[in-house]
Enzyme design. Structure first.
Site: not given
Ligand code: UD1
Length: 341
Positions: A36, A83, A87, A127, A129, A152, A156, A203, A298
């Site tokens: 998937s 796994f 997510k 996680s 989280t 989600y 967990k 990110l 966010r």
């Molecule tokens: C996110 C989820 C978390 C999940 C994990 C899985 C949220 C709030 N949290 O964690 O529940 O377990 O993914 O992988 O969705 N960022 C940006 N721009 C972007 C994307 C992210 O600035 O386009 C920032 C976010 O604000 C954060 C950091 O990058 O500070 C990491 O983000 P991300 O990779 O989504 O991870 P988590 O927020 O830790």
């Protein structure tokens, strides 16, 4: 005789890297994956690295009968690393029942089989989280679990509870929940890596896709947080380090070194990095200038999360080795390879 390990979701990002490490350690691997969020081509990458093809069974674990048939066919499974799960935080808000069925229904089916089997070793993907915004940093495993921000996150937390309750009345079941911080990067061979479908929510894939020109611009979600540079802080861990921790956890159970039959470990580097530091690292290792802008916060983001890794370091005898730059470099090499195809 080599030990046979079931890896559910073994063609996914963390799953595939773990399959490689298991095979490198001499385990025989059986993968169940419904494709998937992955593809069968990942098997080729695993073969290219290890020279061994894992057994692959394509089906959806929500089909309970197939899960039962699987365990009747494979009576010699020594351990299960689970796994397979959904997510995406946003999607879980839109479609909570899908998440409860996929992430909790399936967990129940697996545990039903394992408790019938007698002795069983079970590793669960959890996680960080579950901690929400922890009051104290770095975060130890004893930090309180906070109310989940999304279905989600709730899966967990509840998943851990289900395992804990099941272990309590089934002494022959041994389980470890691994609470991942932020897994990133790709295998050094560039044969396997992260393959997000659609627009990446995380990110690092968003950064590399922007770097390669697939996305116009990265939005940095907020620069007015109470941190050094105003952006959020996370603990980014190289996926190969993370994969190795799974092997260490499994070995602990197989060799009966566990203290209790349900244990929890944080998996992180112990080091927090801000969003801007991650961008800087990307620019340094890629030599590319990243197009980004500061955007509003966010919803649901925690300000800071990084692991206290002492328990995993001391008890599992495992430590994350790769730096942020190494992880970012591997993520970039992978992105370049994927897009050049
Ligand atoms: C996110 C989820 C978390 C999940 C994990 C899985 C949220 C709030 N949290 O964690 O529940 O377990 O993914 O992988 O969705 N960022 C940006 N721009 C972007 C994307 C992210 O600035 O386009 C920032 C976010 O604000 C954060 C950091 O990058 O500070 C990491 O983000 P991300 O990779 O989504 O991870 P988590 O927020 O830790």
């Amino acid at each position: 005789m080599s030990k046979k390990i079931l890896v559910t979701g073994g063609l996914g990002f963390i799953g595939s890297h773990t399959v490689v490490e298991l095979q490198n350690e001499g385990f025989e691997v059986v993968i169940i994956d419904n494709l998937s969020n992955s593809s069968e081509a990942v098997l080729d990458g695993i073969v290219a690295i290890t020279g061994k093809k894992p057994i692959f069974e394509k089906f959806d674990l929500r089909e309970k009968k197939k899960v039962q048939d699987f365990f009747q066919k494979h009576t010699d499974i020594t351990g299960v690393i689970h796994f397979a799960a959904s997510k995406a935080v946003g999607e879980s808000v839109e479609n909570p029942l899908l998440y409860y069925e996929n992430n909790l229904g399936v967990l129940v089916y697996l545990l039903q089989e394992l408790t019938q089997k007698g002795e069983a070793n079970f590793i669960f993907s959890s996680s960080c989280t579950v901690y929400g915004q922890a009051d104290e940093l770095p975060i130890t495993e004893d930090a309180p679990v906070k109310p989940a921000e999304s279905p989600y996150g709730n899966t967990k937390q509840v998943g851990e509870e289900i395992i804990k309750d099941t272990c309590k009345v089934n002494p022959q079941l041994k389980a470890i929940a691994l609470r991942y911080f932020n897994p990133i990067g790709a295998h050094a061979s560039v044969e396997i890596g992260e393959l997000p479908t659609g627009v990446p929510q995380n990110l690092v894939p968003f950064i590399t896709q922007t770097g390669i020109g697939l996305r116009e611009q990265l939005s940095v979600f907020g620069d007015d947080y109470p941190t050094n540079d105003g952006t959020c802080i996370r603990d980014y861990i190289h996926v190969v380090d993370l994969a190795k921790a799974h092997v260490a956890a499994l070995q602990r159970l197989i060799t009966e070194k566990n203290d209790t039959n349900y244990e929890i470990f944080n998996l992180g580097t112990g080091k927090g990095s801000s969003v801007l530091e991650v961008i800087n690292s990307f620019e340094k290792v890629s030599g590319e200038k990243l197009n980004y802008r500061i955007a509003p916060r966010r919803e649901g983001d925690v300000i800071q999360a990084y692991a206290d890794t002492r328990r995993a370091n001391e008890v599992l005898g495992w430590k994350a080795k790769s730096s942020l730059d190494e992880a970012m470099s591997s993520a970039w090499q992978w992105e370049k390879k994927v897009r050049s195809k």
